[in-house]
Design a protein around this motif. Structure first.
Motif, PDB file in Angstrom:
ATOM      1  N   GLY A  31      31.188  41.928  27.616  1.00 57.42           N
ATOM      2  CA  GLY A  31      31.719  41.572  28.923  1.00 57.42           C
ATOM      3  C   GLY A  31      31.982  40.091  29.063  1.00 57.42           C
ATOM      4  N   ASN A  32      32.613  39.725  30.163  1.00 53.89           N
ATOM      5  CA  ASN A  32      32.993  38.347  30.425  1.00 53.89           C
ATOM      6  C   ASN A  32      31.803  37.513  30.862  1.00 53.89           C
ATOM      7  OD1 ASN A  32      35.712  38.872  29.930  1.00 53.89           O
ATOM      8  ND2 ASN A  32      36.052  39.544  32.030  1.00 53.89           N
ATOM      9  N   MET A  33      31.860  36.258  30.494  1.00 53.53           N
ATOM     10  CA  MET A  33      30.835  35.323  30.931  1.00 53.53           C
ATOM     11  C   MET A  33      31.199  34.744  32.300  1.00 53.53           C
ATOM     12  SD  MET A  33      28.708  35.503  28.514  1.00 53.53           S
ATOM     13  CE  MET A  33      27.601  34.158  28.818  1.00 53.53           C
ATOM     14  N   ARG A  34      32.479  34.806  32.652  1.00 53.58           N
ATOM     15  CA  ARG A  34      32.963  34.216  33.898  1.00 53.58           C
ATOM     16  C   ARG A  34      34.016  35.147  34.497  1.00 53.58           C
ATOM     17  NH1 ARG A  34      33.973  29.913  31.602  1.00 53.58           N
ATOM     18  NH2 ARG A  34      32.016  28.912  32.027  1.00 53.58           N
ATOM     19  N   GLU A  35      33.941  35.374  35.792  1.00 50.75           N
ATOM     20  CA  GLU A  35      34.922  36.210  36.482  1.00 50.75           C
ATOM     21  C   GLU A  35      35.437  35.477  37.719  1.00 50.75           C
ATOM     22  OE1 GLU A  35      33.387  40.735  35.573  1.00 50.75           O
ATOM     23  OE2 GLU A  35      32.695  39.777  37.407  1.00 50.75           O
ATOM     24  N   MET A  36      36.705  35.696  38.033  1.00 52.89           N
ATOM     25  CA  MET A  36      37.328  35.125  39.234  1.00 52.89           C
ATOM     26  C   MET A  36      37.964  36.262  40.023  1.00 52.89           C
ATOM     27  SD  MET A  36      39.273  31.738  37.750  1.00 52.89           S
ATOM     28  CE  MET A  36      39.737  31.108  39.345  1.00 52.89           C
ATOM     29  N   LYS A  37      37.919  36.155  41.349  1.00 55.48           N
ATOM     30  CA  LYS A  37      38.645  37.116  42.172  1.00 55.48           C
ATOM     31  C   LYS A  37      39.192  36.397  43.395  1.00 55.48           C
ATOM     32  CE  LYS A  37      34.957  39.025  45.021  1.00 55.48           C
ATOM     33  NZ  LYS A  37      34.316  40.228  45.501  1.00 55.48           N
ATOM     34  N   LYS A  38      40.249  36.973  43.954  1.00 57.83           N
ATOM     35  CA  LYS A  38      40.888  36.374  45.125  1.00 57.83           C
ATOM     36  C   LYS A  38      40.005  36.556  46.353  1.00 57.83           C
ATOM     37  CE  LYS A  38      45.670  36.432  43.811  1.00 57.83           C
ATOM     38  NZ  LYS A  38      47.028  36.569  44.259  1.00 57.83           N
ATOM     39  N   CYS A  39      40.141  35.600  47.283  1.00 54.33           N
ATOM     40  CA  CYS A  39      39.440  35.679  48.555  1.00 54.33           C
ATOM     41  C   CYS A  39      40.338  35.059  49.616  1.00 54.33           C
ATOM     42  CB  CYS A  39      38.088  34.963  48.494  1.00 54.33           C
ATOM     43  SG  CYS A  39      38.214  33.213  48.069  1.00 54.33           S
TER      44      CYS A  39
END
Length: 132
Positions: A31-39
């Motif tokens: 899995g990813n070490m870092r995730e981004m999502k919109k807000c």
């Protein structure tokens, strides 16, 4: 992290670290070490109405070397673009390999010269070496 925009579309991030690396045949982390999502920010800047340009910070410190022999660093968004301001441009995450010793090219010694390909007049002879 908190939403990067106090008004309108922005980003929120989360990250994690490997607590214990696999060894002696254990299962590796996935899995990813870092995730981004919109807000969406809905703060006081939405009511003010003026365009605000994005502002990026300086590069952060490099992370530790992960199980995939990679390390990362981020540039934080100090102020997200708001109300049709200029969006952030350029990289916000960089990665590079780590934990791998450099390997220099090595060549073998030259072989001796071979025989001439002609018995009379001008000809060619050759020698060679290998990349080790």
């Amino acid at each position: 992290t908190a939403c990067t925009a106090s008004c309108g579309d922005g980003w929120t991030t989360r990250s994690r670290q490997i607590q214990s690396h696999a060894h002696r045949g254990g299962e590796t982390c996935h899995g990813n070490m870092r995730e981004m999502k919109k807000c969406k920010g809905t703060g006081a800047a939405c009511e003010a109405g003026g365009a605000v340009d994005c502002l990026l910070g300086d590069w952060g410190m490099w992370s530790t070397c992960d199980v995939n022999k990679m390390m990362y660093r981020d540039k934080s968004v100090l102020r997200a673009a708001e109300n049709q301001g200029q969006p952030c441009a350029g990289e916000t995450t960089q990665g590079q390999s780590c934990g791998l010793a450099p390997v220099d090219c090595r060549m073998s010694s030259w072989t001796g010269w071979g025989p001439c390909d002609r018995s009379c007049g001008e000809g060619q002879t050759r020698r060679q070496r290998q990349i080790e």
